[in-house]
Scaffold this active site. Structure first.
Site, short mmCIF file in Angstrom:
data_model
loop_
_atom_site.label_atom_id
_atom_site.label_comp_id
_atom_site.label_asym_id
_atom_site.label_seq_id
_atom_site.Cartn_x
_atom_site.Cartn_y
_atom_site.Cartn_z
N CYS A 169 0.73 -1.38 0.05
CA CYS A 169 0.04 0.07 -0.13
C CYS A 169 0.84 1.39 -0.04
O CYS A 169 0.57 2.31 -0.53
CB CYS A 169 -1.01 -0.08 1.12
SG CYS A 169 0.13 -0.25 2.78
N THR A 191 -2.00 -2.20 11.61
CA THR A 191 -2.46 -3.44 10.89
C THR A 191 -2.42 -4.63 11.96
O THR A 191 -2.08 -4.87 12.86
CB THR A 191 -1.25 -3.77 9.69
OG1 THR A 191 -0.24 -4.07 10.60
CG2 THR A 191 -1.09 -2.68 8.77
#
Length: 337
Positions: A151, A181
């Site tokens: 990302c 995360t």
């Protein structure tokens, strides 16, 4: 023609790829594999999301399948990728989103079950990496397993491309202030490979390594060896920000840099890169489908050759949309769409 896709791993990215596929259209998820999540729990996990909200369509379990928006999705629980019957379910492309099978050898096991190609939703040590808007012209249809990079690379690379193409980048350092995360710890716990990574994410800013900046050199070869970076993990649920400091070959005012980004946003990087001058904060970008949003009011220049540039990204939603876009692109190139 609709591209039929299977998802291996029903985690954050796996679920959000399905949501994005439903929004973007042209891609239909026909199968999901996850050995750790039973069907009834899949319904719950897809319906409710602490960041992106409740799914507005219908989702239910029926006859052993996951039914989303009225369309049936076959569900498997295989631990070995080679045992997943992708072909029987009609899935030509597989999104490998477990974070486990990220090399060519491991990801290619999906081909044994009938998949034609694997898209790894993570950086890969050896699979070719593609970033939408940056290096899709280098796509080789003969490679059965490819990576959508990370990302952060998806945020950094489009901005770096614009700056490098227009002004030239001599060298640069990147920091990403990155949201939490799933692999992080809610309370202090063991983490032998990364001691700081074992500390609680709830009340710490945690320095961490990242290969995102170096990976830009793989998708923009002329920047190979010119960029590196690090990450700070912070206690927010979603949306991250890239802080890129670069030395330029050609002198440029900050206004000239802004103009170059605006030009790219309106042209070749439309839908990938965006531009804002509003005084925004991280939650304002939740659900943003762009890979990278240049924050013109946050950047600064020391002089005409040394600048700090800021770009935001929804590390979940924007990245998942690029997975869908990459599938659409490769299917067209492969002649399957």
């Amino acid at each position: 023609m609709v591209v039929k896709v299977g998802i291996n791993g029903f985690g954050r990215i796996g679920r959000l790829v399905i949501r994005n596929a439903l929004e973007a259209q042209g891609v239909e998820v026909v199968a999901v594999n996850d050995p750790f999540i039973p069907l009834d729990y899949m319904v719950y996990m897809f319906k409710f999301d602490s960041v992106h909200g409740r799914y507005k369509g219908t989702v239910e379990a029926k006859d052993g399948k996951l039914i989303i928006a009225g369309k049936p999705i076959a569900v498997f629980g295989e631990r070995d990728p080679a045992s997943i019957p992708w072909g029987a379910s009609g899935a030509d492309y597989v999104v490998e989103s477990t974070g486990v099978f990220t090399t060519i050898d491991k990801a290619s096991a999906h081909l044994k079950g009938g998949a034609k190609k694997v898209i790894i939703s993570a950086p890969s040590a050896d699979a070719p990496m593609y970033v939408c808007g940056v290096n899709l012209d280098a796509y080789d249809p003969r490679r059965p397993s490819i990576s959508n990079a990370s990302c952060t690379t998806n945020c950094l690379a489009p901005l770096a491309k614009v700056i490098h193409d227009k002004f030239g980048i001599v060298e640069g350092l990147m920091s990403t202030i990155h949201a939490t995360t799933a692999t992080q710890k809610t309370v202090d716990g063991p983490s032998n490979k990364d001691w700081r990574g074992g500390r609680s994410v709830n009340n710490n800013i945690i320095p961490s390594s990242t290969g995102a900046a170096k990976a830009v050199g793989k998708v923009i070869p002329s920047l190979n060896g010119k960029l590196t970076g690090l990450s700070f993990r912070v206690p927010t649920l979603d949306v991250s920000v890239v802080d890129l400091v670069v030395r330029l070959e050609k002198e440029a005012t900050y206004d000239e840099i802004k103009a170059a980004v605006k030009e790219a946003v309106a042209g070749p990087l439309k839908g990938i890169l965006d531009y804002t001058e509003d005084a925004l904060v991280s939650t304002d970008f939740t659900g943003n489908t762009h890979s990278s949003i240049f924050d013109a009011s946050a950047g600064i220049a020391l002089n005409k050759n040394f600048v700090k540039l800021i770009a935001w990204y929804d590390n979940e939603w924007g990245y998942s949309r690029r997975v869908v876009d990459l599938i659409t692109f490769v299917a067209q190139k492969d002649g399957n769409a």
